[in-house]
Write a protein that holds these residues in place. Sequence first.
Motif, PDB file in Angstrom:
ATOM      1  N   GLU A  39      19.361  -0.014 -13.866  1.00  0.00           N
ATOM      2  CA  GLU A  39      19.930   1.361 -15.374  1.00  0.00           C
ATOM      3  C   GLU A  39      18.989   2.417 -15.843  1.00  0.00           C
ATOM      4  O   GLU A  39      19.290   3.554 -15.635  1.00  0.00           O
ATOM      5  N   ILE A  40      17.898   2.208 -15.902  1.00  0.00           N
ATOM      6  CA  ILE A  40      17.313   3.068 -16.157  1.00  0.00           C
ATOM      7  C   ILE A  40      15.858   4.405 -14.814  1.00  0.00           C
ATOM      8  O   ILE A  40      15.881   4.930 -15.237  1.00  0.00           O
ATOM      9  N   HIS A  41      16.976   3.445 -13.981  1.00  0.00           N
ATOM     10  CA  HIS A  41      16.321   4.664 -12.602  1.00  0.00           C
ATOM     11  C   HIS A  41      14.787   5.126 -12.616  1.00  0.00           C
ATOM     12  O   HIS A  41      14.420   5.702 -12.093  1.00  0.00           O
ATOM     13  N   ALA A  42      14.445   3.842 -12.583  1.00  0.00           N
ATOM     14  CA  ALA A  42      13.122   3.429 -11.840  1.00  0.00           C
ATOM     15  C   ALA A  42      12.663   3.576 -10.622  1.00  0.00           C
ATOM     16  O   ALA A  42      13.917   3.856  -9.342  1.00  0.00           O
ATOM     17  N   ASP A  43      12.039   3.920 -10.171  1.00  0.00           N
ATOM     18  CA  ASP A  43      11.254   4.368  -9.111  1.00  0.00           C
ATOM     19  C   ASP A  43      11.312   2.469  -8.868  1.00  0.00           C
ATOM     20  O   ASP A  43      11.279   2.259  -7.366  1.00  0.00           O
ATOM     21  N   LEU A  44      10.635   2.008  -9.063  1.00  0.00           N
ATOM     22  CA  LEU A  44      10.429   0.092  -8.686  1.00  0.00           C
ATOM     23  C   LEU A  44      10.383  -0.292  -9.839  1.00  0.00           C
ATOM     24  O   LEU A  44      10.298  -0.368 -10.563  1.00  0.00           O
ATOM     25  N   PHE A  45      10.371  -1.689  -9.318  1.00  0.00           N
ATOM     26  CA  PHE A  45      10.218  -2.660 -10.831  1.00  0.00           C
ATOM     27  C   PHE A  45       9.434  -3.682 -10.349  1.00  0.00           C
ATOM     28  O   PHE A  45       9.103  -3.937  -9.066  1.00  0.00           O
ATOM     29  N   CYS A  46       8.325  -4.228 -11.043  1.00  0.00           N
ATOM     30  CA  CYS A  46       7.769  -5.408 -10.707  1.00  0.00           C
ATOM     31  C   CYS A  46       7.218  -6.692 -12.037  1.00  0.00           C
ATOM     32  O   CYS A  46       8.490  -6.201 -13.415  1.00  0.00           O
ATOM     33  N   SER A  47       6.885  -7.245 -11.881  1.00  0.00           N
ATOM     34  CA  SER A  47       6.129  -8.936 -12.783  1.00  0.00           C
ATOM     35  C   SER A  47       5.030  -9.205 -12.896  1.00  0.00           C
ATOM     36  O   SER A  47       4.380  -9.176 -12.336  1.00  0.00           O
ATOM     37  N   THR A  48       4.961  -8.965 -14.423  1.00  0.00           N
ATOM     38  CA  THR A  48       3.171  -9.657 -14.513  1.00  0.00           C
ATOM     39  C   THR A  48       3.062 -11.597 -13.975  1.00  0.00           C
ATOM     40  O   THR A  48       2.446 -12.049 -14.349  1.00  0.00           O
ATOM     41  N   ARG A  56      -5.029  -2.817 -13.671  1.00  0.00           N
ATOM     42  CA  ARG A  56      -4.263  -2.854 -11.946  1.00  0.00           C
ATOM     43  C   ARG A  56      -2.943  -1.582 -11.865  1.00  0.00           C
ATOM     44  O   ARG A  56      -2.778  -1.403 -11.043  1.00  0.00           O
ATOM     45  N   LEU A  57      -2.347  -1.237 -12.265  1.00  0.00           N
ATOM     46  CA  LEU A  57      -1.202   0.038 -12.874  1.00  0.00           C
ATOM     47  C   LEU A  57      -1.288   1.242 -13.468  1.00  0.00           C
ATOM     48  O   LEU A  57      -0.755   1.751 -13.848  1.00  0.00           O
ATOM     49  N   ASN A  58      -2.947   1.495 -12.911  1.00  0.00           N
ATOM     50  CA  ASN A  58      -3.373   3.170 -13.754  1.00  0.00           C
ATOM     51  C   ASN A  58      -2.525   4.196 -12.707  1.00  0.00           C
ATOM     52  O   ASN A  58      -1.665   4.115 -11.394  1.00  0.00           O
ATOM     53  N   GLY A  59      -1.787   5.069 -13.279  1.00  0.00           N
ATOM     54  CA  GLY A  59      -0.928   5.957 -12.614  1.00  0.00           C
ATOM     55  C   GLY A  59       0.119   5.961 -12.059  1.00  0.00           C
ATOM     56  O   GLY A  59       1.008   7.395 -12.216  1.00  0.00           O
ATOM     57  N   PHE A  60       1.034   4.947 -12.940  1.00  0.00           N
ATOM     58  CA  PHE A  60       2.343   4.591 -12.804  1.00  0.00           C
ATOM     59  C   PHE A  60       2.457   4.887 -13.990  1.00  0.00           C
ATOM     60  O   PHE A  60       2.035   4.828 -15.467  1.00  0.00           O
ATOM     61  N   ASN A  61       3.862   5.229 -14.403  1.00  0.00           N
ATOM     62  CA  ASN A  61       4.181   5.458 -15.790  1.00  0.00           C
ATOM     63  C   ASN A  61       5.078   4.108 -15.483  1.00  0.00           C
ATOM     64  O   ASN A  61       6.289   3.773 -15.287  1.00  0.00           O
ATOM     65  N   VAL A  62       4.513   2.788 -16.879  1.00  0.00           N
ATOM     66  CA  VAL A  62       4.329   1.682 -16.610  1.00  0.00           C
ATOM     67  C   VAL A  62       5.698   1.364 -18.226  1.00  0.00           C
ATOM     68  O   VAL A  62       5.944   1.960 -18.675  1.00  0.00           O
ATOM     69  N   ASN A 118       0.939  -1.229  -0.320  1.00  0.00           N
ATOM     70  CA  ASN A 118      -0.295  -0.518   0.028  1.00  0.00           C
ATOM     71  C   ASN A 118       0.752   1.057  -0.066  1.00  0.00           C
ATOM     72  O   ASN A 118       0.177   2.406  -0.873  1.00  0.00           O
ATOM     73  N   LYS A 119       1.933   1.551   0.893  1.00  0.00           N
ATOM     74  CA  LYS A 119       2.592   2.387   0.774  1.00  0.00           C
ATOM     75  C   LYS A 119       3.289   2.612  -0.230  1.00  0.00           C
ATOM     76  O   LYS A 119       3.542   3.798  -0.857  1.00  0.00           O
ATOM     77  N   LEU A 120       3.978   1.173  -0.910  1.00  0.00           N
ATOM     78  CA  LEU A 120       4.546   1.573  -2.694  1.00  0.00           C
ATOM     79  C   LEU A 120       3.245   2.743  -3.431  1.00  0.00           C
ATOM     80  O   LEU A 120       3.957   3.225  -4.462  1.00  0.00           O
ATOM     81  N   PHE A 121       2.440   1.751  -3.425  1.00  0.00           N
ATOM     82  CA  PHE A 121       1.837   1.938  -4.445  1.00  0.00           C
ATOM     83  C   PHE A 121       1.061   3.406  -4.353  1.00  0.00           C
ATOM     84  O   PHE A 121       1.153   4.485  -4.944  1.00  0.00           O
ATOM     85  N   LYS A 122       0.498   3.495  -3.559  1.00  0.00           N
ATOM     86  CA  LYS A 122       0.298   5.077  -2.960  1.00  0.00           C
ATOM     87  C   LYS A 122       1.451   6.381  -2.884  1.00  0.00           C
ATOM     88  O   LYS A 122       1.465   7.213  -3.772  1.00  0.00           O
ATOM     89  N   GLU A 123       2.436   6.318  -2.927  1.00  0.00           N
ATOM     90  CA  GLU A 123       4.062   6.845  -2.711  1.00  0.00           C
ATOM     91  C   GLU A 123       3.901   7.034  -4.423  1.00  0.00           C
ATOM     92  O   GLU A 123       4.436   8.417  -4.970  1.00  0.00           O
ATOM     93  N   TYR A 124       4.073   5.762  -5.004  1.00  0.00           N
ATOM     94  CA  TYR A 124       4.457   5.989  -6.404  1.00  0.00           C
ATOM     95  C   TYR A 124       3.149   5.877  -7.356  1.00  0.00           C
ATOM     96  O   TYR A 124       3.661   6.400  -8.846  1.00  0.00           O
ATOM     97  N   ARG A 125       2.408   5.633  -7.637  1.00  0.00           N
ATOM     98  CA  ARG A 125       0.919   5.659  -8.783  1.00  0.00           C
ATOM     99  C   ARG A 125       0.497   6.553  -9.404  1.00  0.00           C
ATOM    100  O   ARG A 125       0.440   6.847 -10.201  1.00  0.00           O
ATOM    101  N   ARG A 126       1.093   8.071  -8.945  1.00  0.00           N
ATOM    102  CA  ARG A 126       0.920   9.103  -9.355  1.00  0.00           C
ATOM    103  C   ARG A 126       1.728   9.732 -10.438  1.00  0.00           C
ATOM    104  O   ARG A 126       3.028  10.345 -10.447  1.00  0.00           O
ATOM    105  N   GLY A 127       2.492   8.562 -10.887  1.00  0.00           N
ATOM    106  CA  GLY A 127       4.122   9.510 -12.566  1.00  0.00           C
ATOM    107  C   GLY A 127       5.067   8.346 -11.647  1.00  0.00           C
ATOM    108  O   GLY A 127       5.734   8.865 -12.594  1.00  0.00           O
ATOM    109  N   GLY A 128       5.192   7.401 -11.021  1.00  0.00           N
ATOM    110  CA  GLY A 128       6.225   7.382 -10.608  1.00  0.00           C
ATOM    111  C   GLY A 128       6.911   5.979 -11.443  1.00  0.00           C
ATOM    112  O   GLY A 128       6.017   5.475 -11.875  1.00  0.00           O
ATOM    113  N   THR A 129       8.226   6.006 -12.521  1.00  0.00           N
ATOM    114  CA  THR A 129       7.751   4.755 -12.937  1.00  0.00           C
ATOM    115  C   THR A 129       8.306   3.355 -12.566  1.00  0.00           C
ATOM    116  O   THR A 129       9.129   3.108 -11.643  1.00  0.00           O
ATOM    117  N   LEU A 130       8.018   3.081 -13.659  1.00  0.00           N
ATOM    118  CA  LEU A 130       7.186   1.524 -12.625  1.00  0.00           C
ATOM    119  C   LEU A 130       7.957   0.320 -14.153  1.00  0.00           C
ATOM    120  O   LEU A 130       7.197   0.413 -15.149  1.00  0.00           O
TER     121      LEU A 130
END
Length: 189
Positions: free
Chosen positions: A114-123, A35-41, A7-19
């Motif tokens: 390498e691309i300085h993303a804020d977060l990462f995950c997988s499908t 499910r990832l609306n709001g992230f820069n995926v 919840n913390k990570l989702f809230k913190e980065y979903r307004r444009g954070g790079t995932l």
Amino acid sequence: MNKTDYNKLFKEYRRGGTLLLHVCCAPCSAGVMPRLNGFNVVPYCYNPNIDTLTEYNLRASQYAKLGMTPIIEKYDHGEFLNAVKGLESEPEGGERCKVCIQMRLEKAAEKAAEIHADLFCSTLSVSPLKNAEFINAAGARLGEKYGVPFLPNDFKKDNGFLLSTQNSKSAGLYRQTYCGCEFGRTPTH
Ligand code: SF4
């Protein structure tokens, strides 16, 4: 999964954070992207587990139907075969799959750094045959190693797998009948 972290990570980065999102295939992505609306995926395709170049290219060609343009790594099935040597006869979901999943997550963590993303995950966790607990633990370890937090998830939850099948159908996606490697070639996915 630790719900508080999620919840913390989702809230913190979903307004444009790079995932950076490791994508295993377009059908699974069809269940995860909504499910990832709001992230820069930034989708990232690294799947040397796929058994042939023809199948790799066919799966890779499907992302465009979802409006996705992933970074696509060069196909090298030998990387996978070396990594799972001795584990070929393991059942799906066993030790071979753990090695396979870890190698793909590690490359995704490396790319995220390498691309300085804020977060990462997988499908990957959208599949009923993939253990989210294992994926989240491996992701967390790799996130620490590469300095990019892993977004813990279990995308199959809340009808995530159903969503992926429905969205794949509406987008007219090719939907494979096996996970990827020659050792798991039984109808699973
Ligand atoms: S069955 Fe799927 S997850 Fe398991 S080793 Fe093969 S490609 Fe990887």
